[in-house]
Design an enzyme around this catalytic site. Structure first.
Site, PDB file in Angstrom:
ATOM      1  N   LYS A  14     -24.643   5.287  16.958  1.00 19.39           N
ATOM      2  CA  LYS A  14     -26.272   5.115  16.782  1.00 19.39           C
ATOM      3  C   LYS A  14     -26.871   4.040  16.259  1.00 19.39           C
ATOM      4  O   LYS A  14     -28.012   3.887  16.166  1.00 19.39           O
ATOM      5  CB  LYS A  14     -26.931   6.396  16.542  1.00 19.39           C
ATOM      6  CG  LYS A  14     -26.411   7.699  17.308  1.00 19.39           C
ATOM      7  CD  LYS A  14     -27.313   8.775  16.908  1.00 19.39           C
ATOM      8  CE  LYS A  14     -26.849  10.310  17.443  1.00 19.39           C
ATOM      9  NZ  LYS A  14     -27.317  11.317  16.816  1.00 19.39           N
ATOM     10  N   ARG A  21      -1.488  10.031  10.604  1.00 21.74           N
ATOM     11  CA  ARG A  21      -0.902  10.345   9.282  1.00 21.74           C
ATOM     12  C   ARG A  21      -1.815  10.429   8.091  1.00 21.74           C
ATOM     13  O   ARG A  21      -1.857  11.432   7.458  1.00 21.74           O
ATOM     14  CB  ARG A  21       0.445   9.443   8.982  1.00 21.74           C
ATOM     15  CG  ARG A  21       1.413   9.761   8.474  1.00 21.74           C
ATOM     16  CD  ARG A  21       2.248   8.379   8.708  1.00 21.74           C
ATOM     17  NE  ARG A  21       1.922   8.068   9.985  1.00 21.74           N
ATOM     18  CZ  ARG A  21       2.361   8.263  11.156  1.00 21.74           C
ATOM     19  NH1 ARG A  21       3.484   9.169  11.317  1.00 21.74           N
ATOM     20  NH2 ARG A  21       1.930   7.659  12.359  1.00 21.74           N
ATOM     21  N   THR A  22      -2.406   9.362   8.032  1.00 25.14           N
ATOM     22  CA  THR A  22      -3.311   9.481   6.828  1.00 25.14           C
ATOM     23  C   THR A  22      -4.316  10.652   6.911  1.00 25.14           C
ATOM     24  O   THR A  22      -4.495  11.199   5.972  1.00 25.14           O
ATOM     25  CB  THR A  22      -3.930   8.366   6.504  1.00 25.14           C
ATOM     26  OG1 THR A  22      -2.860   7.149   6.576  1.00 25.14           O
ATOM     27  CG2 THR A  22      -4.824   7.984   5.152  1.00 25.14           C
ATOM     28  N   ARG A  34     -11.754   5.502   6.017  1.00 22.08           N
ATOM     29  CA  ARG A  34     -11.032   4.508   6.871  1.00 22.08           C
ATOM     30  C   ARG A  34     -12.011   3.871   7.540  1.00 22.08           C
ATOM     31  O   ARG A  34     -12.834   4.505   8.415  1.00 22.08           O
ATOM     32  CB  ARG A  34      -9.793   5.083   7.612  1.00 22.08           C
ATOM     33  CG  ARG A  34      -9.201   3.979   8.569  1.00 22.08           C
ATOM     34  CD  ARG A  34      -7.978   4.104   9.075  1.00 22.08           C
ATOM     35  NE  ARG A  34      -6.958   4.322   8.155  1.00 22.08           N
ATOM     36  CZ  ARG A  34      -5.655   4.588   8.349  1.00 22.08           C
ATOM     37  NH1 ARG A  34      -5.187   4.469   9.718  1.00 22.08           N
ATOM     38  NH2 ARG A  34      -4.770   4.713   7.521  1.00 22.08           N
ATOM     39  N   HIS A  51      -4.769  -0.401   1.266  1.00 23.18           N
ATOM     40  CA  HIS A  51      -4.564   0.739   1.817  1.00 23.18           C
ATOM     41  C   HIS A  51      -3.701   1.633   0.488  1.00 23.18           C
ATOM     42  O   HIS A  51      -2.557   2.155   0.489  1.00 23.18           O
ATOM     43  CB  HIS A  51      -3.360   1.009   3.067  1.00 23.18           C
ATOM     44  CG  HIS A  51      -3.316   2.465   3.745  1.00 23.18           C
ATOM     45  ND1 HIS A  51      -3.828   3.493   3.022  1.00 23.18           N
ATOM     46  CD2 HIS A  51      -2.863   2.600   4.921  1.00 23.18           C
ATOM     47  CE1 HIS A  51      -3.512   4.252   3.978  1.00 23.18           C
ATOM     48  NE2 HIS A  51      -2.778   3.873   4.920  1.00 23.18           N
TER      49      HIS A  51
HETATM   50  C1  NCD Z   1      -0.453   2.299   7.955  1.00 22.95           C
HETATM   51  C2  NCD Z   1      -1.932   1.758   8.172  1.00 22.95           C
HETATM   52  O1  NCD Z   1      -2.755   2.425   8.693  1.00 22.95           O
HETATM   53  O2  NCD Z   1      -2.114   0.701   7.575  1.00 22.95           O
HETATM   54  N1  NCD Z   1      -0.166   3.651   8.424  1.00 22.95           N
HETATM   55  C3  NCD Z   1      -0.393   4.659   7.421  1.00 22.95           C
HETATM   56  O3  NCD Z   1      -1.505   4.683   7.043  1.00 22.95           O
HETATM   57  N2  NCD Z   1       0.757   5.382   7.165  1.00 22.95           N
HETATM   58  C4  NCD Z   1       0.673   1.356   8.566  1.00 22.95           C
HETATM   59  C5  NCD Z   1       0.697   0.991   9.777  1.00 22.95           C
HETATM   60  O4  NCD Z   1      -0.611   1.527  10.731  1.00 22.95           O
HETATM   61  O5  NCD Z   1       1.370   0.325  10.641  1.00 22.95           O
END
Ligand code: NCD
Length: 304
Positions: free
Chosen positions: A80, A51-52, A101, A129
């Site tokens: 590496k 999703r992100t 991320r 997040h």
């Molecule tokens: C969340 C995350 O990555 O923290 N997901 C997201 O980005 N929508 C929530 C999750 O993974 O539960």
């Protein structure tokens, strides 16, 4: 140059401007379709995400920009042994903005300190997040009409859920909010978060049973038990189905409850709830794209 590490990096006034821009994008996406022409977003994902990462890619593509990146640490030079600091220095030569991320708390912050381009924290370990929080705030503002004045229940894995920590932090700046934390004993909100609420004199209560409090809530934020952050499989298996929101439980709730979830969902919301008008989580995912479009424009200082 600005980065986004925590939702608190923007003042509440700046957040309002960001959400106003996101609402303008929602109303007239065509107007923004070329705003980022010639710009490149790098998505550096050292941890799995659908999703992100895709919502960032969708956001940049809908702005007419392009996207490069990797979605797995093993396919990057991290395999590496390259440091995040070196990686971002190099990415700075290739892209205009970066969404990162990382499984380690603070890694995007280290990157930002060395970066020549804006860095967006797209999730760091169990910590923060912020872009999910912007999405959550935008959804609340759109569906409730304002960001203050309600009781919000957060349910599930409140210990490891970074979306929960970010959202509580962000909501602590708005008036007249009461928090209800619903979790098993093992997955309670970390002490440092509750300490912050006590210092700010923001009311909260903790409970284990969702049924006991659901009738009091205006908003219910369900979360997945964060399997990947558990130290042993047994604990995860014991806790993973602790909460399942179904039609029966929803029957106890207010008619205008708003049910949110950052997704991905595992079992914590039964699919029968999806048809209920109170289920807002797919709408929330849609807002995630508008808000990321607004964020990219803001950090790149593009006026449209
Ligand atoms: C969340 C995350 O990555 O923290 N997901 C997201 O980005 N929508 C929530 C999750 O993974 O539960």
């Amino acid at each position: 140059m600005r980065h986004l590490m925590s939702p608190l990096d923007f003042s509440t006034e700046e957040l309002d401007q960001l959400f106003d821009l996101a609402a303008r994008i929602e109303a007239d996406p065509a107007h923004f379709a070329h705003a980022c022409e010639g710009k490149i977003l790098a998505t550096c994902f050292y941890e799995p995400s659908t999703r992100t990462r895709l919502s960032f890619e969708s956001a940049m593509t809908r702005l007419g920009g392009r996207v490069i990146g990797f979605s797995d640490a093993n396919s990057s030079s991290a395999a590496k042994g390259e440091s995040v600091s070196d990686t971002i220095r190099v990415i700075s030569c290739y892209a205009d903005i970066c969404a990162m991320r990382h499984p380690k708390e603070g890694a995007p912050m280290v990157a930002a300190s060395r970066s020549l381009i804006p860095v967006i924290n797209a999730g760091d370990g169990g910590h923060q997040h912020p872009t999910q929080t912007l999405t959550d705030l935008m959804t609340i503002r759109s569906l409730h009409g304002s960001l203050g004045g309600y009781t919000i229940g957060l349910c599930g894995d409140l210990k490891f859920g970074r979306t929960v920590h970010s959202l509580i932090n962000a909501l602590s700046r708005y008036d007249d909010i009461k928090f209800v934390f619903i979790s098993p004993q093992e997955l309670r909100v970390p002490d440092y978060v509750m300490e912050m609420l006590r210092e700010k004199k923001i009311p909260y209560e903790e409970t284990i049973r969702l049924e006991d409090v659901i009738a009091d809530l205006d908003m219910l934020y369900m979360t997945r038990v964060q399997k990947e952050r558990f130290f042993n499989e047994e604990d995860y298996v014991r806790l993973k189905d602790f909460y399942i929101l179904d039609k029966n439980k929803l029957g106890l709730a207010k008619e205008d409850l708003i049910v949110l979830h950052p997704l991905p969902r595992v079992n914590e919301i039964s699919v029968e709830v999806d048809e209920d008008p109170r289920a807002a989580y797919f709408k929330q995912a849609q807002y995630g794209v508008y808000v990321r479009m607004a964020l990219i424009l803001t950090l790149l200082e593009i006026d449209v």
